[in-house]
Design an enzyme around this catalytic site. Sequence first.
Site, PDB file in Angstrom:
ATOM      1  CE1 TYR A  81       8.886   4.999   2.958  1.00 47.04           C
ATOM      2  CE2 TYR A  81       7.313   6.821   2.957  1.00 47.04           C
ATOM      3  CZ  TYR A  81       7.789   5.655   3.511  1.00 47.04           C
ATOM      4  OH  TYR A  81       7.197   5.123   4.628  1.00 47.04           O
ATOM      5  CG  HIS A  85      10.755  -2.337   4.765  1.00 49.76           C
ATOM      6  ND1 HIS A  85       9.401  -2.207   4.618  1.00 49.76           N
ATOM      7  CD2 HIS A  85      10.957  -3.477   5.461  1.00 49.76           C
ATOM      8  CE1 HIS A  85       8.804  -3.225   5.213  1.00 49.76           C
ATOM      9  NE2 HIS A  85       9.727  -4.014   5.717  1.00 49.76           N
ATOM     10  CG  LEU A  86      11.461   2.085  -0.956  1.00 52.50           C
ATOM     11  CD1 LEU A  86      10.205   2.858  -1.314  1.00 52.50           C
ATOM     12  CD2 LEU A  86      12.457   2.128  -2.108  1.00 52.50           C
ATOM     13  CB  SER A  87      12.320   4.199   5.061  1.00 58.34           C
ATOM     14  OG  SER A  87      11.291   3.363   5.582  1.00 58.34           O
ATOM     15  CG  HIS A 106       4.912  -1.954  10.612  1.00 62.56           C
ATOM     16  ND1 HIS A 106       6.246  -2.266  10.620  1.00 62.56           N
ATOM     17  CD2 HIS A 106       4.760  -0.968   9.668  1.00 62.56           C
ATOM     18  CE1 HIS A 106       6.885  -1.476   9.755  1.00 62.56           C
ATOM     19  NE2 HIS A 106       6.005  -0.690   9.168  1.00 62.56           N
ATOM     20  NE  ARG A 109       3.968   6.586   1.625  1.00 63.95           N
ATOM     21  CZ  ARG A 109       4.230   5.352   2.030  1.00 63.95           C
ATOM     22  NH1 ARG A 109       4.752   4.472   1.197  1.00 63.95           N
ATOM     23  NH2 ARG A 109       3.983   4.996   3.257  1.00 63.95           N
ATOM     24  CD  GLU A 125       9.981  -7.344   6.202  1.00 63.28           C
ATOM     25  OE1 GLU A 125       8.899  -7.332   6.753  1.00 63.28           O
ATOM     26  OE2 GLU A 125      11.059  -7.314   6.811  1.00 63.28           O
ATOM     27  NE  ARG A 133      10.063   6.048   8.535  1.00 62.56           N
ATOM     28  CZ  ARG A 133       9.082   5.870   7.635  1.00 62.56           C
ATOM     29  NH1 ARG A 133       9.127   4.832   6.802  1.00 62.56           N
ATOM     30  NH2 ARG A 133       8.089   6.719   7.569  1.00 62.56           N
ATOM     31  NE  ARG A 186       6.860   4.577   9.844  1.00 67.67           N
ATOM     32  CZ  ARG A 186       5.783   4.674   9.054  1.00 67.67           C
ATOM     33  NH1 ARG A 186       5.434   3.673   8.282  1.00 67.67           N
ATOM     34  NH2 ARG A 186       5.065   5.778   9.028  1.00 67.67           N
ATOM     35  CB  ALA A 198       1.494   0.482   6.880  1.00 63.38           C
ATOM     36  CG  ASN A 226       7.987  -2.175   0.515  1.00 62.77           C
ATOM     37  OD1 ASN A 226       7.419  -2.228   1.619  1.00 62.77           O
ATOM     38  ND2 ASN A 226       8.635  -1.111   0.091  1.00 62.77           N
ATOM     39  N   PRO A 262       0.792  -1.223   0.000  1.00 62.93           N
ATOM     40  CG  PRO A 262      -0.100  -1.075   2.140  1.00 62.93           C
ATOM     41  CD  PRO A 262       0.559  -2.049   1.203  1.00 62.93           C
ATOM     42  CG  ASN A 263      -0.206   4.298   1.393  1.00 61.22           C
ATOM     43  OD1 ASN A 263      -1.178   4.891   0.915  1.00 61.22           O
ATOM     44  ND2 ASN A 263      -0.256   3.691   2.553  1.00 61.22           N
ATOM     45  CG  ASP A 268      -1.038 -16.936   8.767  1.00 65.37           C
ATOM     46  OD1 ASP A 268       0.031 -17.015   9.399  1.00 65.37           O
ATOM     47  OD2 ASP A 268      -2.159 -16.991   9.309  1.00 65.37           O
TER      48      ASP A 268
HETATM   49  C1  DQA Z   1       7.949   1.017   3.878  1.00 64.38           C
HETATM   50  C2  DQA Z   1       8.042   1.233   5.403  1.00 64.38           C
HETATM   51  C3  DQA Z   1       6.680   1.084   6.040  1.00 64.38           C
HETATM   52  O1  DQA Z   1       6.772   1.314   7.448  1.00 64.38           O
HETATM   53  C4  DQA Z   1       5.716   2.092   5.464  1.00 64.38           C
HETATM   54  O2  DQA Z   1       4.433   1.914   6.025  1.00 64.38           O
HETATM   55  C5  DQA Z   1       5.679   2.047   3.974  1.00 64.38           C
HETATM   56  C6  DQA Z   1       6.928   1.937   3.253  1.00 64.38           C
HETATM   57  C7  DQA Z   1       9.302   1.273   3.192  1.00 64.38           C
HETATM   58  O3  DQA Z   1       9.457   0.816   2.059  1.00 64.38           O
HETATM   59  O4  DQA Z   1      10.170   1.948   3.747  1.00 64.38           O
HETATM   60  O5  DQA Z   1       4.623   2.193   3.380  1.00 64.38           O
HETATM   61  O6  DQA Z   1       7.588  -0.331   3.641  1.00 64.38           O
END
Ligand code: DQA
Length: 143
Positions: free
Chosen positions: A22, A99-101, A79, A17, A97, A106, A110, A76, A73, A9-10, A86
């Site tokens: 990011y 993550h960009l950040s 978390h 964003r 897994e 953070r 997170r 959110a 990725n 998501p997002n 599952d």
């Molecule tokens: C994220 C980190 C997550 O905590 C956040 O909710 C995201 C992006 C990252 O790629 O850093 O949507 O997955």
Amino acid sequence: MRILILHGPNLNLLGEREPEVYGTMTLAQLDARLRAHARQRRATLRIFQDNCEGTLIDLLHGNRRWAQGAVFNPGAYTHYSYALRDAVAAIALPTIEVHLSDTGKREPFRRRSVIAPVCLASVRGKGADSYLEAIDRLCALPR
Ligand code: DQA
């Protein structure tokens, strides 16, 4: 190697964003980088982005026989989504897994990933390079 890339998501709003967190690369630019990198590694990608937990589960299920590995990725959902955890466990594919950040540096919420325990590895805090490293690690697996 056939690799499923799943953005949660997002991530469709990358580029606009929270660029201070990011970066300014759009999702289309990120995907183009991943495809170019995969070509060099002789890997084939299927790439999807979705904002819905159920759709992400369906994409994991639906690609489980095609893919030999997955880069995920979960945004959110990382978390708190036991349903995605599952699903990753259920498909029994080597999954990394990403993550960009750097989620470990953070907000406290997170710092926990409920997905990580069922993944081969987690790569975070390297921007687009998190995904590239994950592709490399999957390609290096013995087959
Ligand atoms: C994220 C980190 C997550 O905590 C956040 O909710 C995201 C992006 C990252 O790629 O850093 O949507 O997955």
